[in-house]
Write a protein that holds these residues in place. Structure first.
Motif, PDB file in Angstrom:
ATOM      1  N   VAL A 100       0.845  -0.999   0.009  1.00  0.00           N
ATOM      2  CA  VAL A 100      -0.128  -0.006   0.017  1.00  0.00           C
ATOM      3  C   VAL A 100       1.031   1.236   0.091  1.00  0.00           C
ATOM      4  O   VAL A 100       0.540   2.166  -0.766  1.00  0.00           O
ATOM      5  N   ALA A 103       2.333   2.254  -3.245  1.00  0.00           N
ATOM      6  CA  ALA A 103       1.573   2.792  -4.113  1.00  0.00           C
ATOM      7  C   ALA A 103       1.399   4.337  -3.872  1.00  0.00           C
ATOM      8  O   ALA A 103       0.690   4.940  -4.896  1.00  0.00           O
ATOM      9  N   LEU A 104       1.471   4.855  -2.896  1.00  0.00           N
ATOM     10  CA  LEU A 104       1.306   6.194  -2.526  1.00  0.00           C
ATOM     11  C   LEU A 104       2.574   7.280  -2.971  1.00  0.00           C
ATOM     12  O   LEU A 104       3.567   7.118  -2.706  1.00  0.00           O
ATOM     13  N   PRO A 105       2.020   8.255  -3.589  1.00  0.00           N
ATOM     14  CA  PRO A 105       2.881   9.382  -4.115  1.00  0.00           C
ATOM     15  C   PRO A 105       3.420  10.076  -2.649  1.00  0.00           C
ATOM     16  O   PRO A 105       2.699  10.527  -1.927  1.00  0.00           O
ATOM     17  N   ALA A 107       4.502  13.082  -2.336  1.00  0.00           N
ATOM     18  CA  ALA A 107       3.918  14.436  -2.044  1.00  0.00           C
ATOM     19  C   ALA A 107       2.552  14.240  -1.631  1.00  0.00           C
ATOM     20  O   ALA A 107       2.339  15.269  -0.983  1.00  0.00           O
ATOM     21  N   ALA A 108       1.739  13.269  -1.750  1.00  0.00           N
ATOM     22  CA  ALA A 108       0.665  13.087  -1.122  1.00  0.00           C
ATOM     23  C   ALA A 108       0.550  13.285   0.379  1.00  0.00           C
ATOM     24  O   ALA A 108      -0.703  13.670   0.840  1.00  0.00           O
ATOM     25  N   PRO A 111       0.325  17.321   2.583  1.00  0.00           N
ATOM     26  CA  PRO A 111      -0.528  18.209   3.320  1.00  0.00           C
ATOM     27  C   PRO A 111      -1.057  17.614   4.754  1.00  0.00           C
ATOM     28  O   PRO A 111      -1.105  18.628   5.599  1.00  0.00           O
ATOM     29  N   LEU A 112      -1.221  16.558   4.690  1.00  0.00           N
ATOM     30  CA  LEU A 112      -1.721  16.132   6.099  1.00  0.00           C
ATOM     31  C   LEU A 112      -0.655  16.008   7.033  1.00  0.00           C
ATOM     32  O   LEU A 112      -0.809  16.152   8.183  1.00  0.00           O
ATOM     33  N   PHE A 115       0.198  19.028   9.493  1.00  0.00           N
ATOM     34  CA  PHE A 115      -0.514  19.117  10.570  1.00  0.00           C
ATOM     35  C   PHE A 115       0.202  18.509  11.864  1.00  0.00           C
ATOM     36  O   PHE A 115       0.241  19.178  13.005  1.00  0.00           O
ATOM     37  N   LEU A 199       5.936  22.367  -1.787  1.00  0.00           N
ATOM     38  CA  LEU A 199       4.490  22.518  -1.350  1.00  0.00           C
ATOM     39  C   LEU A 199       4.424  23.229  -0.011  1.00  0.00           C
ATOM     40  O   LEU A 199       3.337  23.794   0.348  1.00  0.00           O
TER      41      LEU A 199
ATOM     42  N   SER B 193       0.507  14.374  -7.905  1.00  0.00           N
ATOM     43  CA  SER B 193       1.621  15.275  -7.593  1.00  0.00           C
ATOM     44  C   SER B 193       1.507  16.536  -8.118  1.00  0.00           C
ATOM     45  O   SER B 193       1.434  17.815  -7.569  1.00  0.00           O
ATOM     46  N   MET B 196      -1.540  18.829  -7.136  1.00  0.00           N
ATOM     47  CA  MET B 196      -1.313  19.482  -5.759  1.00  0.00           C
ATOM     48  C   MET B 196      -0.825  20.887  -6.023  1.00  0.00           C
ATOM     49  O   MET B 196      -1.098  21.577  -5.384  1.00  0.00           O
ATOM     50  N   LEU B 197       0.264  20.621  -7.123  1.00  0.00           N
ATOM     51  CA  LEU B 197       0.967  22.177  -7.355  1.00  0.00           C
ATOM     52  C   LEU B 197       0.199  22.914  -8.193  1.00  0.00           C
ATOM     53  O   LEU B 197       0.116  24.046  -8.107  1.00  0.00           O
ATOM     54  N   LEU B 207      -6.545  16.479  -2.040  1.00  0.00           N
ATOM     55  CA  LEU B 207      -5.835  16.363  -0.884  1.00  0.00           C
ATOM     56  C   LEU B 207      -5.548  17.798  -0.349  1.00  0.00           C
ATOM     57  O   LEU B 207      -5.628  17.994   0.741  1.00  0.00           O
ATOM     58  N   MET B 208      -4.961  18.571  -1.219  1.00  0.00           N
ATOM     59  CA  MET B 208      -5.005  20.125  -0.857  1.00  0.00           C
ATOM     60  C   MET B 208      -6.183  20.811  -0.217  1.00  0.00           C
ATOM     61  O   MET B 208      -5.986  21.341   0.783  1.00  0.00           O
ATOM     62  N   GLN B 211      -6.804  19.549   3.293  1.00  0.00           N
ATOM     63  CA  GLN B 211      -5.779  20.130   4.317  1.00  0.00           C
ATOM     64  C   GLN B 211      -6.161  21.634   4.488  1.00  0.00           C
ATOM     65  O   GLN B 211      -6.461  21.821   5.801  1.00  0.00           O
ATOM     66  N   PHE B 214      -8.910  21.620   6.904  1.00  0.00           N
ATOM     67  CA  PHE B 214      -8.837  20.923   8.119  1.00  0.00           C
ATOM     68  C   PHE B 214      -9.722  19.597   8.026  1.00  0.00           C
ATOM     69  O   PHE B 214     -10.176  19.407   9.286  1.00  0.00           O
ATOM     70  N   ILE B 216      -9.171  16.476   7.908  1.00  0.00           N
ATOM     71  CA  ILE B 216      -8.322  15.331   7.806  1.00  0.00           C
ATOM     72  C   ILE B 216      -8.679  14.002   7.508  1.00  0.00           C
ATOM     73  O   ILE B 216      -8.090  13.139   6.802  1.00  0.00           O
ATOM     74  N   GLY B 219      -8.946  14.059   3.960  1.00  0.00           N
ATOM     75  CA  GLY B 219      -7.575  13.590   3.341  1.00  0.00           C
ATOM     76  C   GLY B 219      -7.235  12.277   3.505  1.00  0.00           C
ATOM     77  O   GLY B 219      -6.594  11.738   2.411  1.00  0.00           O
ATOM     78  N   MET B 223      -6.196   9.474   0.538  1.00  0.00           N
ATOM     79  CA  MET B 223      -5.193   8.620   0.174  1.00  0.00           C
ATOM     80  C   MET B 223      -5.472   7.419   0.187  1.00  0.00           C
ATOM     81  O   MET B 223      -4.714   6.539  -0.705  1.00  0.00           O
ATOM     82  N   ILE B 226      -6.530   6.873  -3.539  1.00  0.00           N
ATOM     83  CA  ILE B 226      -5.222   6.765  -4.339  1.00  0.00           C
ATOM     84  C   ILE B 226      -4.350   5.466  -4.242  1.00  0.00           C
ATOM     85  O   ILE B 226      -4.091   4.805  -5.537  1.00  0.00           O
ATOM     86  N   ALA B 227      -4.288   5.010  -3.210  1.00  0.00           N
ATOM     87  CA  ALA B 227      -3.502   3.654  -2.897  1.00  0.00           C
ATOM     88  C   ALA B 227      -4.083   2.623  -3.617  1.00  0.00           C
ATOM     89  O   ALA B 227      -3.424   1.713  -4.426  1.00  0.00           O
TER      90      ALA B 227
END
Lengths: 259, 257
Positions: A100, A103-105, A107-108, A111-112, A115, A199, B193, B196-197, B207-208, B211, B214, B216, B219, B223, B226-227
């Protein structure tokens, strides 16, 4: 030696061809010079950058972040793979999680993570480590699982313990593949560094790229892109140097076997 | 991975993953802060926002596939051509080595200036980054074609173009398939990615937005999506590869049997 020189010459010819084609495109006027500056303008912008201490500060930060993150990812990744080679249950238990995460970028995650980690060093450490750790780990698990049963049995019958077999037989056999995994990961580390700087940053090459783009200084932008490419080549070169130093025996062995 | 190859259930993996989720949920309940939503909360966000998530995922997938399609139709022929013509490859390959170390996302600001923040900018970033794995694998694979095969092709009177299509392509296909798989998964990762930019829509933008607002749990749900999509895509390509290249795998298994 002559082959080396030949390769260098054709590389230079290729580079000169590219620069010439670029300059020809600028001269032809097909693209407004505002958007595609000439080679000389970019070189001038590059020289102006090199004269600024703030550029060197940012450039140093980016290289340091990428290199430190790569070292962290490599040591923890290989370390965990070694534990998994000793106790295969660990490898099996981690497998779904690793699939898993791969599979995640990276950069993703930015944002989280902001926090939880803020905008400082912990954020960079986490994202760049994340970008490399699972890649190195997966490659090392693969390499270690390919140990020759004959070699392992021979070592066992010589009375070596499991740890000694791991350290003296299985790790050396897996080292070349692990090293090429780390080399691939170096590019991922640099990319995660630049992405995080873009970012979330206020420092580093990634931040400079964004700032330069927003102020429309296009020749400087091209110069920064050239620096980013040089960084990638530098990191790659450093990994190759370390590999030659630690795994020189392997290259020699392969050369002898080829003769 | 080795454990993925066999179809037996990986009990250790299943138990550990469930324990991890349980531990996360318990920790979230114990801390009870909005910055750490639990598993249940994320699952609820996933269900509540399913329509939006599905729409954003389709946008991201569409972009990734558009970029990948451009890479496939340009880089595959170029790679085979360069692999077959070392006289030209000698000058082009150093340029590939020169451009490859440039982190793909670094060209996002340039793409923004030249092409704005729309589809064209994002797709060009995808095309730039996804080109390398396919191009390099295609060059290497074609170069490794056994010279005898080419000579046989020549002696039965095939034209150079026919040799490329009927000998080089099938012989190089297994390694090219690896390049295709890498390119495709890179297309999705880089696409998200760059969203996001250059925020406008797609999963990266989702995702942005989570954030900024707030949210979460949303978000994290993003993810998860995406996975899941990336894993599904990779599995589908592996399946397809297994079916299309069955002849290759069968031949490789023979001597061992």
């Amino acid at each position: 030696m002559t082959r080396w020189r030949g390769a260098t010459v054709s590389a230079l010819v290729g580079l000169a061809g590219l620069l010439l084609a670029w300059q020809a495109l600028v001269w032809s006027g097909a693209v407004p010079e505002r958007y595609l500056p000439g080679v000389a303008a970019v070189a001038q912008a590059g020289a102006a950058l090199a004269a600024k201490p703030v550029f060197w500060h940012n450039e140093g930060l980016t290289l340091l972040r990428a290199a430190a993150g790569l070292v962290l990812a490599s040591t923890t990744g290989v370390g965990l793979a070694l534990l998994g080679a000793r106790w295969p249950l660990i490898t099996r238990a981690l497998d779904p999680l690793v699939q898993v995460m791969l599979a995640l970028p990276p950069a993703a995650l930015v944002p989280l993570s902001i926090f939880a980690l803020g905008l400082g060093t912990p954020l960079y450490a986490f994202i760049i480590w994340f970008a490399g750790f699972f890649m190195v780990y997966a490659r090392a698990v693969n390499a270690l699982s390919a140990s020759e049963p004959v070699q392992v049995h021979a070592a066992r019958s010589l009375g070596l313990g499991e740890w000694a077999i791991l350290r003296r037989v299985r790790l050396p056999a897996a080292a070349p593949e692990i090293a090429s995994g780390i080399r691939v990961t170096a590019a991922a580390s640099l990319m995660a560094t630049v992405a995080t700087e873009m970012l979330a940053g206020s420092t580093g090459l990634g931040y400079m790229l964004v700032e330069t783009a927003f102020t429309m200084r296009i020749p400087t932008l091209f110069a920064l892109l050239a620096v980013a490419a040089v960084n990638g080549a530098l990191l790659n070169w450093a990994v190759l140097r370390l590999r030659a130093r630690w795994l020189g025996w392997h290259a020699q062995l392969a050369a002898t076997a080829a003769q | 991975m080795s454990t993925m190859a066999n179809h037996r259930i990986n009990w250790a993996g299943l138990v550990f993953s469930l324990a991890l989720l349980l531990g996360w949920e318990l920790l979230a309940r114990a801390m009870a802060t909005p910055s750490l939503p639990g598993v249940v909360e994320v699952a609820l966000a996933l269900v509540d926002d399913a329509a939006v998530l599905a729409a954003e995922v389709l946008v991201s997938l569409g972009r990734a596939l558009a970029g990948f399609a451009i890479v496939l139709v340009t880089m595959l022929p170029l790679g085979i051509f360069l692999g077959r013509t070392p006289r030209i490859a000698r000058f082009v390959e150093p340029l590939i080595d020169l451009l490859r170390p440039l982190p793909p996302l670094a060209i996002v600001p340039l793409a923004m200036l030249l092409a704005g923040t729309g589809n064209a900018a994002k797709i060009s970033v995808i095309v730039y980054s996804a080109s390398f794995p396919l191009l390099i694998n295609a060059i290497d694979a074609t170069r490794a074609t056994h010279p005898l095969l080419i000579q046989v092709g020549r002696s039965v009177g095939l034209s150079p173009a026919a040799i490329m299509r009927r000998i080089d392509l099938p012989a190089a296909l297994p390694q090219i398939a690896t390049g295709i798989r890498l390119s495709l998964s890179l297309s999705l990762l880089i696409g998200i990615s760059s969203e996001m930019l250059l925020s406008s829509n797609g999963m990266g933008n989702y995702l942005m937005r989570s954030q900024e607002q707030f949210q979460i749990a949303n978000g994290l749900a993003g993810m998860v999506v995406i996975a899941a999509v990336a894993l599904l895509m990779n599995t589908a390509v592996l399946r397809l590869e297994g079916r299309l290249l069955a002849w290759h795998h069968a031949r490789n298994r023979l001597p061992a049997a």
